[in-house]
Write an enzyme that holds these catalytic residues in place. Structure first.
Site, mmCIF file in Angstrom:
data_model
loop_
_atom_site.group_PDB
_atom_site.id
_atom_site.type_symbol
_atom_site.label_atom_id
_atom_site.label_comp_id
_atom_site.label_asym_id
_atom_site.label_seq_id
_atom_site.Cartn_x
_atom_site.Cartn_y
_atom_site.Cartn_z
ATOM 1 N N TYR A 242 -1.419 0.170 10.345
ATOM 2 C CA TYR A 242 -1.725 -0.589 9.120
ATOM 3 C C TYR A 242 -0.565 -0.480 8.126
ATOM 4 O O TYR A 242 -0.061 -1.488 7.601
ATOM 5 C CB TYR A 242 -3.025 -0.057 8.497
ATOM 6 C CG TYR A 242 -3.241 -0.473 7.066
ATOM 7 C CD1 TYR A 242 -3.606 -1.785 6.756
ATOM 8 C CD2 TYR A 242 -3.069 0.432 6.004
ATOM 9 C CE1 TYR A 242 -3.795 -2.177 5.428
ATOM 10 C CE2 TYR A 242 -3.259 0.055 4.692
ATOM 11 C CZ TYR A 242 -3.619 -1.257 4.408
ATOM 12 O OH TYR A 242 -3.799 -1.645 3.107
ATOM 13 N N SER B 44 0.832 -1.207 0.000
ATOM 14 C CA SER B 44 0.000 0.000 0.000
ATOM 15 C C SER B 44 0.862 1.251 0.000
ATOM 16 O O SER B 44 1.985 1.246 0.527
ATOM 17 C CB SER B 44 -0.850 -0.023 1.275
ATOM 18 O OG SER B 44 -1.424 1.226 1.508
ATOM 19 N N LYS C 204 2.254 -3.378 6.508
ATOM 20 C CA LYS C 204 2.580 -3.603 5.086
ATOM 21 C C LYS C 204 4.090 -3.495 4.850
ATOM 22 O O LYS C 204 4.679 -4.269 4.096
ATOM 23 C CB LYS C 204 1.837 -2.589 4.205
ATOM 24 C CG LYS C 204 0.319 -2.764 4.214
ATOM 25 C CD LYS C 204 -0.083 -4.005 3.448
ATOM 26 C CE LYS C 204 -1.552 -4.299 3.521
ATOM 27 N NZ LYS C 204 -1.968 -5.518 2.868
HETATM 28 N N1 LIG Z 1 -8.748 -1.064 -1.132
HETATM 29 C C1 LIG Z 1 -7.660 -0.283 -1.228
HETATM 30 O O1 LIG Z 1 -7.734 0.903 -1.604
HETATM 31 C C2 LIG Z 1 -6.297 -0.852 -0.890
HETATM 32 C C3 LIG Z 1 -5.170 -0.008 -1.018
HETATM 33 C C4 LIG Z 1 -3.915 -0.536 -0.719
HETATM 34 C C5 LIG Z 1 -3.773 -1.859 -0.329
HETATM 35 N N2 LIG Z 1 -4.886 -2.644 -0.204
HETATM 36 C C6 LIG Z 1 -4.698 -4.049 0.213
HETATM 37 O O2 LIG Z 1 -5.280 -4.887 -0.769
HETATM 38 C C7 LIG Z 1 -5.752 -6.084 -0.159
HETATM 39 C C8 LIG Z 1 -7.182 -6.332 -0.581
HETATM 40 O O3 LIG Z 1 -7.977 -5.234 -0.181
HETATM 41 P P1 LIG Z 1 -9.534 -5.144 -0.494
HETATM 42 O O4 LIG Z 1 -9.846 -3.694 -0.615
HETATM 43 O O5 LIG Z 1 -9.900 -6.063 -1.561
HETATM 44 O O6 LIG Z 1 -10.125 -5.636 0.917
HETATM 45 P P2 LIG Z 1 -11.167 -6.798 1.231
HETATM 46 O O7 LIG Z 1 -11.443 -6.701 2.707
HETATM 47 O O8 LIG Z 1 -12.329 -6.725 0.319
HETATM 48 O O9 LIG Z 1 -10.336 -8.122 0.906
HETATM 49 C C9 LIG Z 1 -9.573 -8.837 1.845
HETATM 50 C C10 LIG Z 1 -9.935 -10.313 1.677
HETATM 51 O O10 LIG Z 1 -9.133 -11.089 2.555
HETATM 52 C C11 LIG Z 1 -9.958 -11.992 3.280
HETATM 53 N N3 LIG Z 1 -9.320 -12.234 4.590
HETATM 54 C C12 LIG Z 1 -9.018 -11.329 5.555
HETATM 55 N N4 LIG Z 1 -8.477 -11.944 6.615
HETATM 56 C C13 LIG Z 1 -8.408 -13.273 6.293
HETATM 57 C C14 LIG Z 1 -7.956 -14.422 7.000
HETATM 58 N N5 LIG Z 1 -7.508 -14.342 8.254
HETATM 59 N N6 LIG Z 1 -8.010 -15.618 6.359
HETATM 60 C C15 LIG Z 1 -8.499 -15.730 5.093
HETATM 61 N N7 LIG Z 1 -8.972 -14.668 4.395
HETATM 62 C C16 LIG Z 1 -8.923 -13.458 5.004
HETATM 63 C C17 LIG Z 1 -11.299 -11.295 3.406
HETATM 64 O O11 LIG Z 1 -12.397 -12.162 3.632
HETATM 65 C C18 LIG Z 1 -11.397 -10.601 2.034
HETATM 66 O O12 LIG Z 1 -11.958 -11.464 1.077
HETATM 67 C C19 LIG Z 1 -5.556 -5.908 1.349
HETATM 68 O O13 LIG Z 1 -4.354 -6.560 1.705
HETATM 69 C C20 LIG Z 1 -5.402 -4.404 1.509
HETATM 70 O O14 LIG Z 1 -4.612 -4.083 2.638
HETATM 71 C C21 LIG Z 1 -6.142 -2.173 -0.476
#
Ligand SMILES: NC(=O)c1ccc[n+]([C@@H]2O[C@H](COP(=O)([O-])OP(=O)(O)OC[C@H]3O[C@@H](n4cnc5c(N)ncnc54)[C@H](O)[C@@H]3O)[C@@H](O)[C@H]2O)c1
Length: 327
Positions: free
Chosen positions: A145, A121, A149
């Site tokens: 957070y 991120s 990362k």
């Molecule tokens: N959305 C953004 O703008 C953004 C920006 C930078 C980084 N990210 C990173 O991208 C990744 C995905 O983000 P997203 O927006 O799709 O979020 P999201 O919450 O929709 O997706 C995360 C997924 O991981 C699963 N998960 C979480 N903990 C788990 C566990 N203990 N065991 C198994 N599955 C588990 C959840 O059920 C979900 O399906 C994350 O790592 C987040 O930190 C997101």
């Protein structure tokens, strides 16, 4: 190729799974559905309902295909991602993000999986010292957070050196939008990001959008950020996997549109595209919010040949509204 997508039922993960399937890969999704959704799963992909904190189940999944050649790559998106919550409940982020990742790395070693694509991120950078932020920018996370990362990126560096795992750490800026072909409709759970909040206001779920400060040193006084379309992110994952597997090298790259868009510009575009009034109120600044944050994605362009193609403001809003208008 055989790809294991951990967190593949979530918002970004489901788009990544769709992209790999579209490219003819065989996909297995591993997810505990804590924020992921069943409606984000595809019949052509195998689904394993499991938790990354349960090492036995995770290692069974990672070694599942060993006799048939194993997984060629693992994409790791499973994490908690609420910046504010990470500052009041860091324990939860230590366990899920850090312990969970160590389990995934160890399971990847056990399963002989050599390519590892990680959702990092822009939060690893903290307050920008110059713009646009490139990969050489100092990393000084302002949230727990962001710290998780950055730590995971360091673990990846060691597993590269010691275990030969080639990784791509993809530092997403603000992910937004929905599948440009309209195939994914699973709403994000409890969205805290601006565009979903605006969409919920357009649908009447929320009364108004709060704009945190209009006295920043930006053209209209509201905060400027770099939004990258989730379909662009999904494409970058496939390109990153090609890169690590063909070059036998790890990379850390920013993924942003390189365009700064202000909060007010987004609200106005959303009013125009949805035809809804979308009330907005100016409230005080939030602690730690910089005036402006934009990415340089030159490295992703040079190494992966990736450029954001769907990340213009209208596409971000239109693809989001296509999903929200029907709820
Ligand atoms: N959305 C953004 O703008 C953004 C920006 C930078 C980084 N990210 C990173 O991208 C990744 C995905 O983000 P997203 O927006 O799709 O979020 P999201 O919450 O929709 O997706 C995360 C997924 O991981 C699963 N998960 C979480 N903990 C788990 C566990 N203990 N065991 C198994 N599955 C588990 C959840 O059920 C979900 O399906 C994350 O790592 C987040 O930190 C997101």
């Amino acid at each position: 190729m055989n790809i294991l997508i951990v967190g593949g039922a979530g918002y970004i993960g489901s788009h990544v799974a769709r992209e790999f399937l579209d490219r003819g890969h065989s996909v297995t999704v591993f997810d505990n559905l804590s924020s992921g959704k069943r409606e984000n799963l595809f019949p052509e992909a195998k689904f394993i309902h499991g938790d990354i904190l349960d090492y036995t189940g995770l290692s069974r999944a990672a070694t599942d295909r060993r006799s048939a050649g194993g997984f060629d790559a693992l994409v790791h998106l499973a994490a908690f991602k609420a910046v504010g919550e990470s500052m009041v409940n860091p324990e939860k982020y230590s366990v899920n993000n850090i312990n969970g990742t160590i389990n995934i790395l160890n399971a990847a070693v056990e399963g002989g999986i050599k390519n590892f694509i990680f959702s990092s991120s822009a939060a690893v950078f903290g307050r920008p010292e110059y713009l646009p932020v490139d990969e050489a920018h100092p990393t000084n996370p302002e949230s727990y957070y962001g710290f998780t990362k950055l730590e995971i990126e360091r673990f990846l560096g060691w597993y590269d050196k010691l275990k030969g795992i080639r990784f791509a750490a993809l530092r997403y800026f603000n992910a937004a939008g929905y599948d440009v072909k309209g195939r994914l409709k699973g709403l994000e759970s409890n969205p805290a990001n601006l565009i979903p909040v605006i969409m919920e206001t357009a649908c009447g779920i929320r009364k108004e959008v709060q704009i945190f400060g209009n006295d920043y040193d930006t053209p209209d006084g509201t905060g400027v950020r770099d939004y990258v379309h989730v379909s662009d992110l999904a494409i970058a994952h496939a390109m990153a996997m090609d890169y690590t597997s063909k070059n036998d090298k790890s990379i850390t790259v920013n993924l942003g549109s390189e365009t700064g868009i202000s909060v007010l510009e987004i609200v106005e575009a959303a009013r125009r595209i949805t035809g809804k009034p979308i009330p907005a109120t100016i409230v005080g600044r939030r602690a730690g919010d910089p005036a402006k944050l934009t990415a340089s994605s030159k490295k992703a362009h040079d190494l992966l040949n990736w450029t954001a193609q769907y990340s213009d403001l209208d596409m971000l809003i239109k693809t989001s509204w296509e999903v929200y208008r029907n709820i």
